[in-house]
Design a protein around this motif. Sequence first.
Motif, PDB file in Angstrom:
ATOM      1  N   ARG A  31      41.488  37.939  32.143  1.00 35.28           N
ATOM      2  CA  ARG A  31      42.095  37.825  33.464  1.00 35.28           C
ATOM      3  C   ARG A  31      41.035  37.302  34.435  1.00 35.28           C
ATOM      4  N   GLY A  32      41.467  36.534  35.428  1.00 36.73           N
ATOM      5  CA  GLY A  32      40.526  35.932  36.365  1.00 36.73           C
ATOM      6  C   GLY A  32      39.743  36.973  37.143  1.00 36.73           C
ATOM      7  N   ALA A  33      38.430  36.806  37.190  1.00 35.90           N
ATOM      8  CA  ALA A  33      37.558  37.735  37.924  1.00 35.90           C
ATOM      9  C   ALA A  33      37.026  37.130  39.211  1.00 35.90           C
ATOM     10  N   GLY A  34      37.396  35.853  39.511  1.00 36.63           N
ATOM     11  CA  GLY A  34      36.748  35.188  40.642  1.00 36.63           C
ATOM     12  C   GLY A  34      35.321  34.839  40.250  1.00 36.63           C
TER      13      GLY A  34
ATOM     14  N   PHE B 193      44.315  50.149  39.900  1.00 44.72           N
ATOM     15  CA  PHE B 193      44.656  50.929  38.703  1.00 44.72           C
ATOM     16  C   PHE B 193      45.728  51.958  39.049  1.00 44.72           C
ATOM     17  N   GLN B 194      46.730  52.064  38.175  1.00 46.16           N
ATOM     18  CA  GLN B 194      47.847  52.981  38.419  1.00 46.16           C
ATOM     19  C   GLN B 194      47.515  54.409  38.024  1.00 46.16           C
ATOM     20  N   ALA B 195      46.488  54.570  37.214  1.00 49.90           N
ATOM     21  CA  ALA B 195      46.035  55.903  36.815  1.00 49.90           C
ATOM     22  C   ALA B 195      44.545  55.826  36.520  1.00 49.90           C
ATOM     23  N   PRO B 196      43.808  56.922  36.688  1.00 50.89           N
ATOM     24  CA  PRO B 196      42.370  56.890  36.420  1.00 50.89           C
ATOM     25  C   PRO B 196      42.086  56.650  34.943  1.00 50.89           C
ATOM     26  N   PRO B 197      41.087  55.826  34.616  1.00 52.39           N
ATOM     27  CA  PRO B 197      40.625  55.752  33.226  1.00 52.39           C
ATOM     28  C   PRO B 197      40.089  57.119  32.790  1.00 52.39           C
ATOM     29  N   LYS B 198      40.062  57.351  31.491  1.00 50.70           N
ATOM     30  CA  LYS B 198      39.472  58.592  30.989  1.00 50.70           C
ATOM     31  C   LYS B 198      38.010  58.702  31.417  1.00 50.70           C
ATOM     32  N   LEU B 199      37.318  57.564  31.392  1.00 51.40           N
ATOM     33  CA  LEU B 199      35.912  57.544  31.792  1.00 51.40           C
ATOM     34  C   LEU B 199      35.570  56.135  32.278  1.00 51.40           C
ATOM     35  N   THR B 200      34.872  56.079  33.393  1.00 55.65           N
ATOM     36  CA  THR B 200      34.434  54.806  33.954  1.00 55.65           C
ATOM     37  C   THR B 200      32.913  54.724  33.875  1.00 55.65           C
TER      38      THR B 200
ATOM     39  N   ARG C 172      45.831  47.042  35.843  1.00 54.89           N
ATOM     40  CA  ARG C 172      46.610  48.240  36.150  1.00 54.89           C
ATOM     41  C   ARG C 172      46.257  49.456  35.312  1.00 54.89           C
ATOM     42  N   HIS C 173      45.694  49.222  34.120  1.00 48.53           N
ATOM     43  CA  HIS C 173      45.483  50.359  33.226  1.00 48.53           C
ATOM     44  C   HIS C 173      44.267  50.130  32.335  1.00 48.53           C
ATOM     45  N   ALA C 174      43.530  51.193  32.096  1.00 47.60           N
ATOM     46  CA  ALA C 174      42.442  51.202  31.108  1.00 47.60           C
ATOM     47  C   ALA C 174      42.222  52.630  30.649  1.00 47.60           C
TER      48      ALA C 174
END
Length: 454
Positions: A159-162, A410-417, A200-202
Amino acid sequence: MSVKLTFLGGVGTVTGSKYLLEAEGLKILVDCGLFQGYKQLRLRNWGPLPVDPKSIDAVILTHAHLDHSGYVPLLVRNGFKGPVISTEATRDLCAILLPDSGFLQEKDADFANRHGFSKHHPALPLYTRKDAELSLERFRPVGFGAQKKLFDKVDVRFRGAGHILGASTVELDWNGRKIVFSGDLGRYGDGMMLDPEPVRHADYLLVESTYGNRLHEQEDPEDVLAKVITETAGRGGTIVIPAFAVGRAQLLLFHIQRLKDAGRIPDLPVFLDSPMAVSASEVYRGHLGEHRLTAEECNWSGNAARYVQDVEESKDLDRNRMPKVIVSASGMATGGRVLHHLKHYATDHRNTILFAGYQAGGTRGAALVAGATSVKIHGSQIPVRAQVGSLQMLSAHADADEIMRWLGNFQAPPKLTFVTHGEPDAADALRHRIESDLHWSCHVPDYREEIELA
Protein backbone atom coordinates in the motif's frame (compact mmCIF):
# COMPACT_ATOMS: atom_id res chain seq x y z
CA MET A 1 2.45 -22.06 14.86
CA SER A 2 4.42 -18.95 15.75
CA VAL A 3 6.50 -16.65 13.55
CA LYS A 4 9.90 -15.59 14.85
CA LEU A 5 10.80 -11.95 14.21
CA THR A 6 14.45 -10.88 14.52
CA PHE A 7 15.54 -7.25 14.35
CA LEU A 8 18.75 -7.13 12.31
CA GLY A 9 18.71 -3.36 11.74
CA GLY A 10 16.53 -0.28 11.83
CA VAL A 11 16.46 -0.29 15.65
CA GLY A 12 18.28 2.27 17.76
CA THR A 13 19.04 4.04 14.47
CA VAL A 14 17.31 5.23 11.32
CA THR A 15 19.50 3.11 9.04
CA GLY A 16 20.23 -0.51 8.21
CA SER A 17 16.60 -1.68 8.15
CA LYS A 18 16.40 -5.49 8.16
CA TYR A 19 13.61 -7.54 9.77
CA LEU A 20 13.79 -11.33 9.54
CA LEU A 21 10.64 -13.49 9.73
CA GLU A 22 10.95 -17.26 10.20
CA ALA A 23 8.26 -19.94 10.26
CA GLU A 24 7.47 -23.29 8.61
CA GLY A 25 11.01 -23.61 7.30
CA LEU A 26 10.86 -20.24 5.52
CA LYS A 27 12.99 -17.14 6.08
CA ILE A 28 11.77 -13.83 4.70
CA LEU A 29 13.75 -10.60 5.10
CA VAL A 30 11.75 -7.37 5.04
CA ASP A 31 14.08 -4.57 3.93
CA CYS A 32 17.77 -5.05 3.28
CA GLY A 33 19.41 -1.73 4.04
CA LEU A 34 22.87 -0.33 4.63
CA PHE A 35 23.90 1.08 7.99
CA GLN A 36 24.98 4.71 7.75
CA GLY A 37 26.23 7.38 10.13
CA TYR A 38 28.29 6.41 13.18
CA LYS A 39 31.36 4.27 12.48
CA GLN A 40 30.21 1.51 14.84
CA LEU A 41 27.06 1.21 12.74
CA ARG A 42 28.85 1.34 9.39
CA LEU A 43 31.16 -1.45 10.51
CA ARG A 44 28.13 -3.76 10.66
CA ASN A 45 27.98 -3.55 6.86
CA TRP A 46 31.41 -5.19 6.71
CA GLY A 47 30.77 -7.91 9.28
CA PRO A 48 28.96 -11.18 8.53
CA LEU A 49 25.19 -10.97 8.46
CA PRO A 50 23.76 -12.77 11.53
CA VAL A 51 21.85 -15.07 9.16
CA ASP A 52 23.35 -16.99 6.24
CA PRO A 53 22.25 -15.22 3.02
CA LYS A 54 21.92 -18.62 1.34
CA SER A 55 19.22 -19.59 3.85
CA ILE A 56 16.97 -16.59 3.12
CA ASP A 57 14.09 -17.48 0.81
CA ALA A 58 12.88 -14.00 -0.17
CA VAL A 59 13.47 -10.29 0.40
CA ILE A 60 10.66 -7.73 0.49
CA LEU A 61 11.57 -4.04 0.12
CA THR A 62 9.44 -1.17 1.42
CA HIS A 63 11.24 1.36 -0.80
CA ALA A 64 14.44 2.18 -2.65
CA HIS A 65 16.43 4.39 -0.25
CA LEU A 66 19.79 2.78 0.48
CA ASP A 67 19.10 2.42 4.20
CA HIS A 68 16.36 0.00 3.12
CA SER A 69 17.74 -1.52 -0.10
CA GLY A 70 21.49 -0.87 -0.23
CA TYR A 71 22.60 -4.22 1.23
CA VAL A 72 20.87 -6.25 -1.52
CA PRO A 73 23.97 -6.45 -3.78
CA LEU A 74 26.07 -7.82 -0.92
CA LEU A 75 23.34 -10.29 0.05
CA VAL A 76 23.22 -11.62 -3.51
CA ARG A 77 27.01 -11.72 -3.83
CA ASN A 78 27.13 -13.76 -0.61
CA GLY A 79 24.74 -16.41 -1.87
CA PHE A 80 21.12 -15.21 -1.72
CA LYS A 81 19.19 -16.86 -4.58
CA GLY A 82 15.58 -15.90 -3.88
CA PRO A 83 13.33 -13.18 -5.28
CA VAL A 84 13.42 -9.52 -4.23
CA ILE A 85 9.79 -8.37 -4.06
CA SER A 86 9.07 -4.65 -4.43
CA THR A 87 6.78 -2.21 -6.16
CA GLU A 88 7.53 -1.42 -9.79
CA ALA A 89 8.78 2.10 -9.04
CA THR A 90 11.03 0.77 -6.27
CA ARG A 91 12.54 -1.67 -8.76
CA ASP A 92 13.06 1.14 -11.28
CA LEU A 93 14.74 3.36 -8.68
CA CYS A 94 16.90 0.52 -7.34
CA ALA A 95 18.10 -0.01 -10.91
CA ILE A 96 19.62 3.47 -10.56
CA LEU A 97 20.51 3.66 -6.88
CA LEU A 98 22.22 0.31 -6.39
CA PRO A 99 24.66 0.43 -9.34
CA ASP A 100 25.41 4.05 -8.47
CA SER A 101 26.09 3.05 -4.86
CA GLY A 102 28.54 0.40 -6.05
CA PHE A 103 30.17 2.85 -8.46
CA LEU A 104 30.60 5.50 -5.75
CA GLN A 105 32.09 2.95 -3.37
CA GLU A 106 34.59 1.94 -6.03
CA LYS A 107 35.42 5.59 -6.73
CA ASP A 108 35.77 6.42 -3.02
CA ALA A 109 38.07 3.44 -2.48
CA ASP A 110 40.16 4.43 -5.50
CA PHE A 111 40.34 8.05 -4.32
CA ALA A 112 41.41 6.92 -0.84
CA ASN A 113 44.10 4.68 -2.28
CA ARG A 114 45.44 7.37 -4.62
CA HIS A 115 45.58 9.99 -1.88
CA GLY A 116 46.61 7.66 0.94
CA PHE A 117 44.12 8.75 3.62
CA SER A 118 42.49 5.36 4.30
CA LYS A 119 43.53 3.24 7.29
CA HIS A 120 43.07 0.17 5.08
CA HIS A 121 45.69 -0.88 2.55
CA PRO A 122 44.26 -1.14 0.06
CA ALA A 123 40.85 0.44 0.66
CA LEU A 124 38.14 -1.74 -0.89
CA PRO A 125 34.53 -1.07 -1.86
CA LEU A 126 31.82 -2.84 0.11
CA TYR A 127 30.53 -4.02 -3.26
CA THR A 128 30.99 -3.01 -6.88
CA ARG A 129 28.77 -1.66 -9.61
CA LYS A 130 28.85 -5.12 -11.22
CA ASP A 131 27.66 -6.72 -7.98
CA ALA A 132 24.73 -4.29 -7.92
CA GLU A 133 23.83 -4.89 -11.56
CA LEU A 134 23.77 -8.65 -11.00
CA SER A 135 21.53 -8.25 -7.96
CA LEU A 136 18.88 -6.49 -10.05
CA GLU A 137 18.18 -9.81 -11.77
CA ARG A 138 16.57 -11.00 -8.52
CA PHE A 139 13.85 -8.29 -8.53
CA ARG A 140 10.23 -9.34 -9.04
CA PRO A 141 8.02 -6.20 -9.04
CA VAL A 142 4.39 -6.18 -7.87
CA GLY A 143 1.81 -3.43 -8.39
CA PHE A 144 0.28 -1.45 -5.53
CA GLY A 145 -2.74 -3.22 -4.10
CA ALA A 146 -2.04 -6.51 -5.89
CA GLN A 147 -1.65 -9.62 -3.75
CA LYS A 148 1.49 -11.71 -4.22
CA LYS A 149 1.66 -15.23 -2.80
CA LEU A 150 5.05 -16.52 -1.70
CA PHE A 151 5.74 -20.25 -1.41
CA ASP A 152 2.00 -20.99 -0.98
CA LYS A 153 2.24 -19.76 2.61
CA VAL A 154 2.57 -15.97 2.69
CA ASP A 155 0.45 -13.29 1.02
CA VAL A 156 2.12 -9.93 0.40
CA ARG A 157 0.38 -6.66 -0.42
CA PHE A 158 1.85 -3.18 -0.93
CA ARG A 159 0.00 0.00 0.00
CA GLY A 160 1.24 3.52 -0.75
CA ALA A 161 3.28 5.04 2.08
CA GLY A 162 4.00 8.42 0.47
CA HIS A 163 7.61 9.30 1.37
CA ILE A 164 9.18 8.73 -2.09
CA LEU A 165 8.13 7.25 -5.39
CA GLY A 166 7.31 3.56 -4.95
CA ALA A 167 7.44 3.64 -1.14
CA SER A 168 5.07 1.19 0.46
CA THR A 169 3.60 -0.15 3.62
CA VAL A 170 3.93 -3.93 3.53
CA GLU A 171 1.11 -6.22 4.69
CA LEU A 172 2.07 -9.85 5.24
CA ASP A 173 -0.55 -12.51 5.89
CA TRP A 174 1.16 -15.66 7.18
CA ASN A 175 -1.50 -18.34 7.62
CA GLY A 176 -4.01 -15.85 8.99
CA ARG A 177 -1.54 -13.84 11.06
CA LYS A 178 -1.31 -10.29 9.70
CA ILE A 179 2.03 -8.52 10.16
CA VAL A 180 2.29 -4.92 8.93
CA PHE A 181 5.48 -2.94 8.28
CA SER A 182 4.82 0.78 7.99
CA GLY A 183 7.96 1.42 5.97
CA ASP A 184 8.91 5.08 5.97
CA LEU A 185 5.68 7.05 6.18
CA GLY A 186 5.37 10.20 4.11
CA ARG A 187 3.70 13.52 4.79
CA TYR A 188 0.06 14.49 4.52
CA GLY A 189 -0.46 17.22 1.94
CA ASP A 190 3.06 16.85 0.52
CA GLY A 191 3.71 18.96 -2.56
CA MET A 192 4.74 15.98 -4.64
CA MET A 193 3.84 12.63 -3.07
CA LEU A 194 0.37 11.24 -2.31
CA ASP A 195 -0.81 10.83 1.29
CA PRO A 196 0.03 7.56 3.08
CA GLU A 197 -2.73 4.99 2.55
CA PRO A 198 -4.61 3.88 5.66
CA VAL A 199 -4.29 0.38 7.09
CA ARG A 200 -7.24 -0.92 9.10
CA HIS A 201 -5.98 -4.05 10.79
CA ALA A 202 -2.80 -5.77 11.98
CA ASP A 203 -2.08 -8.48 14.49
CA TYR A 204 1.48 -7.15 14.77
CA LEU A 205 2.73 -3.78 13.60
CA LEU A 206 6.21 -2.32 13.03
CA VAL A 207 6.01 1.46 12.83
CA GLU A 208 8.83 3.89 12.03
CA SER A 209 9.72 6.67 14.49
CA THR A 210 12.24 8.86 12.66
CA TYR A 211 10.46 11.99 13.88
CA GLY A 212 8.69 10.29 16.77
CA ASN A 213 9.61 13.08 19.17
CA ARG A 214 9.34 16.09 16.87
CA LEU A 215 6.94 18.15 14.79
CA HIS A 216 7.91 19.68 11.47
CA GLU A 217 8.04 23.42 11.16
CA GLN A 218 4.89 24.91 9.67
CA GLU A 219 6.72 27.64 7.77
CA ASP A 220 6.24 27.61 4.00
CA PRO A 221 9.39 26.04 2.45
CA GLU A 222 9.20 28.45 -0.47
CA ASP A 223 9.39 31.41 1.93
CA VAL A 224 12.55 29.97 3.48
CA LEU A 225 14.08 29.07 0.12
CA ALA A 226 13.34 32.52 -1.28
CA LYS A 227 14.98 34.22 1.71
CA VAL A 228 18.10 32.03 1.67
CA ILE A 229 18.63 32.21 -2.10
CA THR A 230 18.03 35.97 -2.28
CA GLU A 231 20.29 36.81 0.68
CA THR A 232 23.09 34.49 -0.48
CA ALA A 233 22.98 35.85 -4.01
CA GLY A 234 23.09 39.34 -2.55
CA ARG A 235 26.39 38.46 -0.87
CA GLY A 236 27.72 37.13 -4.16
CA GLY A 237 27.59 33.60 -2.80
CA THR A 238 26.51 30.15 -3.95
CA ILE A 239 23.90 27.92 -2.34
CA VAL A 240 24.93 24.26 -2.03
CA ILE A 241 22.04 21.94 -1.20
CA PRO A 242 22.98 18.36 -0.26
CA ALA A 243 19.87 16.44 -1.28
CA PHE A 244 18.75 12.84 -1.41
CA ALA A 245 18.82 11.85 -5.07
CA VAL A 246 15.32 10.40 -4.91
CA GLY A 247 12.53 12.63 -3.67
CA ARG A 248 14.26 15.61 -2.09
CA ALA A 249 16.17 16.68 -5.21
CA GLN A 250 13.00 16.60 -7.31
CA LEU A 251 10.89 18.43 -4.72
CA LEU A 252 13.54 21.14 -4.36
CA LEU A 253 13.57 21.74 -8.11
CA PHE A 254 9.77 21.88 -8.07
CA HIS A 255 9.79 24.63 -5.42
CA ILE A 256 12.68 26.53 -7.02
CA GLN A 257 10.87 26.59 -10.36
CA ARG A 258 7.74 27.93 -8.68
CA LEU A 259 9.80 30.67 -7.04
CA LYS A 260 11.39 31.58 -10.38
CA ASP A 261 8.02 31.64 -12.14
CA ALA A 262 6.67 33.97 -9.43
CA GLY A 263 9.71 36.25 -9.64
CA ARG A 264 10.47 35.71 -5.96
CA ILE A 265 14.16 34.86 -6.41
CA PRO A 266 16.95 36.14 -8.65
CA ASP A 267 17.23 34.26 -11.92
CA LEU A 268 20.31 32.31 -10.80
CA PRO A 269 21.50 29.26 -12.71
CA VAL A 270 20.45 26.05 -10.96
CA PHE A 271 22.43 22.83 -11.40
CA LEU A 272 21.37 19.29 -10.52
CA ASP A 273 24.80 17.74 -10.06
CA SER A 274 24.05 14.09 -9.40
CA PRO A 275 23.79 11.56 -12.21
CA MET A 276 21.72 9.40 -9.88
CA ALA A 277 19.29 12.24 -9.18
CA VAL A 278 19.11 13.04 -12.89
CA SER A 279 18.19 9.45 -13.71
CA ALA A 280 15.75 9.25 -10.80
CA SER A 281 14.04 12.41 -12.03
CA GLU A 282 13.22 10.66 -15.30
CA VAL A 283 11.62 7.75 -13.44
CA TYR A 284 8.96 10.10 -12.06
CA ARG A 285 7.73 10.69 -15.61
CA GLY A 286 7.20 6.96 -16.01
CA HIS A 287 4.98 6.67 -12.95
CA LEU A 288 2.42 9.45 -13.39
CA GLY A 289 -0.51 8.87 -11.08
CA GLU A 290 1.71 7.62 -8.24
CA HIS A 291 2.56 11.23 -7.30
CA ARG A 292 0.94 14.65 -7.64
CA LEU A 293 3.02 16.06 -10.51
CA THR A 294 2.05 16.35 -14.15
CA ALA A 295 4.32 15.25 -17.00
CA GLU A 296 5.25 18.90 -17.61
CA GLU A 297 6.09 19.47 -13.94
CA CYS A 298 8.41 16.44 -14.13
CA ASN A 299 10.38 18.12 -16.93
CA TRP A 300 12.96 19.60 -14.56
CA SER A 301 15.68 19.84 -17.19
CA GLY A 302 13.42 21.99 -19.35
CA ASN A 303 12.43 24.21 -16.46
CA ALA A 304 14.24 24.62 -13.16
CA ALA A 305 17.67 23.14 -13.63
CA ARG A 306 20.55 22.22 -15.84
CA TYR A 307 21.54 18.58 -15.50
CA VAL A 308 25.23 17.94 -14.83
CA GLN A 309 26.45 14.51 -15.90
CA ASP A 310 30.11 14.99 -16.80
CA VAL A 311 32.74 14.99 -14.05
CA GLU A 312 34.62 17.90 -15.60
CA GLU A 313 31.44 19.95 -15.77
CA SER A 314 30.92 19.20 -12.09
CA LYS A 315 34.43 20.45 -11.33
CA ASP A 316 33.72 23.60 -13.36
CA LEU A 317 30.95 24.47 -10.91
CA ASP A 318 33.63 24.99 -8.26
CA ARG A 319 35.84 27.03 -10.55
CA ASN A 320 33.01 29.36 -11.59
CA ARG A 321 32.59 32.23 -9.10
CA MET A 322 29.14 33.20 -10.37
CA PRO A 323 26.35 32.96 -7.73
CA LYS A 324 24.31 29.83 -8.36
CA VAL A 325 22.36 26.99 -6.77
CA ILE A 326 23.91 23.52 -6.73
CA VAL A 327 21.67 20.59 -5.77
CA SER A 328 23.85 17.52 -5.31
CA ALA A 329 23.83 14.15 -3.55
CA SER A 330 24.22 12.72 -1.01
CA GLY A 331 21.60 14.22 1.28
CA MET A 332 23.51 13.66 4.52
CA ALA A 333 26.88 14.54 2.94
CA THR A 334 28.15 11.01 3.41
CA GLY A 335 29.54 10.68 -0.10
CA GLY A 336 29.10 11.67 -3.73
CA ARG A 337 29.87 14.83 -5.65
CA VAL A 338 28.48 17.12 -2.97
CA LEU A 339 31.60 16.48 -0.86
CA HIS A 340 33.77 18.19 -3.48
CA HIS A 341 31.40 21.18 -3.50
CA LEU A 342 31.44 21.35 0.30
CA LYS A 343 35.25 21.35 0.33
CA HIS A 344 35.20 24.34 -1.99
CA TYR A 345 32.22 26.37 -0.77
CA ALA A 346 32.15 25.71 3.00
CA THR A 347 35.21 27.88 3.57
CA ASP A 348 33.64 31.15 2.32
CA HIS A 349 31.21 33.16 4.49
CA ARG A 350 29.32 34.41 1.43
CA ASN A 351 28.02 30.91 0.64
CA THR A 352 25.21 28.88 2.18
CA ILE A 353 24.98 25.14 2.81
CA LEU A 354 21.31 24.24 3.01
CA PHE A 355 20.18 20.78 4.10
CA ALA A 356 16.80 19.44 3.06
CA GLY A 357 16.09 16.28 5.01
CA TYR A 358 16.80 14.17 8.07
CA GLN A 359 20.45 14.05 9.16
CA ALA A 360 21.30 10.80 10.91
CA GLY A 361 23.64 10.92 13.90
CA GLY A 362 27.30 10.54 12.97
CA THR A 363 26.93 12.01 9.46
CA ARG A 364 28.61 15.17 8.21
CA GLY A 365 25.16 16.62 7.68
CA ALA A 366 24.24 16.16 11.33
CA ALA A 367 27.54 17.75 12.40
CA LEU A 368 27.08 20.75 10.13
CA VAL A 369 23.47 21.36 11.17
CA ALA A 370 24.60 21.15 14.81
CA GLY A 371 27.08 23.97 14.21
CA ALA A 372 30.40 22.21 13.54
CA THR A 373 33.18 24.69 12.74
CA SER A 374 35.00 22.11 10.62
CA VAL A 375 34.26 18.76 9.00
CA LYS A 376 36.54 16.01 7.78
CA ILE A 377 36.30 15.37 4.05
CA HIS A 378 38.64 13.10 2.12
CA GLY A 379 41.06 12.95 5.02
CA SER A 380 41.31 16.73 5.59
CA GLN A 381 39.62 19.05 8.08
CA ILE A 382 37.66 21.66 6.16
CA PRO A 383 36.85 24.89 8.05
CA VAL A 384 33.18 25.87 7.87
CA ARG A 385 32.65 29.60 7.40
CA ALA A 386 29.58 29.43 5.16
CA GLN A 387 26.08 29.91 6.51
CA VAL A 388 24.40 26.57 7.34
CA GLY A 389 20.64 26.10 7.25
CA SER A 390 18.07 23.34 7.21
CA LEU A 391 14.69 22.97 5.52
CA GLN A 392 13.18 20.72 8.19
CA MET A 393 9.70 21.21 6.79
CA LEU A 394 10.78 19.51 3.55
CA SER A 395 11.42 16.20 5.28
CA ALA A 396 9.94 13.20 3.49
CA HIS A 397 9.13 11.57 6.85
CA ALA A 398 5.90 11.96 8.77
CA ASP A 399 6.37 13.84 12.04
CA ALA A 400 5.00 12.63 15.38
CA ASP A 401 1.50 14.01 14.79
CA GLU A 402 1.36 12.55 11.28
CA ILE A 403 2.46 9.12 12.52
CA MET A 404 -0.30 9.26 15.11
CA ARG A 405 -2.78 10.30 12.42
CA TRP A 406 -1.81 7.23 10.37
CA LEU A 407 -2.12 4.96 13.40
CA GLY A 408 -5.58 6.38 14.01
CA ASN A 409 -6.84 4.52 10.94
CA PHE A 410 -6.59 1.15 12.69
CA GLN A 411 -10.00 -0.20 13.68
CA ALA A 412 -8.58 -2.17 16.59
CA PRO A 413 -5.24 -2.18 18.44
CA PRO A 414 -2.59 -4.62 17.19
CA LYS A 415 -1.62 -7.29 19.71
CA LEU A 416 1.80 -5.65 19.87
CA THR A 417 3.31 -2.63 18.15
CA PHE A 418 7.08 -2.46 17.63
CA VAL A 419 8.51 1.06 17.41
CA THR A 420 11.48 0.96 15.02
CA HIS A 421 13.59 3.09 12.67
CA GLY A 422 14.34 5.93 15.08
CA GLU A 423 17.09 7.22 17.30
CA PRO A 424 16.54 5.99 20.90
CA ASP A 425 14.95 9.20 22.17
CA ALA A 426 12.56 9.42 19.21
CA ALA A 427 11.53 5.76 19.42
CA ASP A 428 10.88 5.92 23.15
CA ALA A 429 8.93 9.17 22.87
CA LEU A 430 6.66 7.64 20.23
CA ARG A 431 6.22 4.48 22.30
CA HIS A 432 5.13 6.56 25.28
CA ARG A 433 2.71 8.60 23.16
CA ILE A 434 1.11 5.53 21.56
CA GLU A 435 0.67 3.91 24.97
CA SER A 436 -0.75 7.10 26.49
CA ASP A 437 -3.00 8.25 23.64
CA LEU A 438 -4.09 4.98 22.03
CA HIS A 439 -3.59 2.59 24.97
CA TRP A 440 -1.81 0.11 22.72
CA SER A 441 0.82 -2.38 23.85
CA CYS A 442 4.20 -1.19 22.52
CA HIS A 443 7.80 -2.32 22.54
CA VAL A 444 11.05 -0.69 21.39
CA PRO A 445 13.23 -3.60 20.23
CA ASP A 446 17.00 -3.95 20.49
CA TYR A 447 19.45 -4.94 17.77
CA ARG A 448 19.29 -8.72 17.10
CA GLU A 449 16.38 -9.14 19.55
CA GLU A 450 14.16 -12.13 18.74
CA ILE A 451 10.38 -12.15 19.34
CA GLU A 452 7.90 -15.00 18.89
CA LEU A 453 4.70 -13.72 17.27
CA ALA A 454 2.32 -16.26 18.78
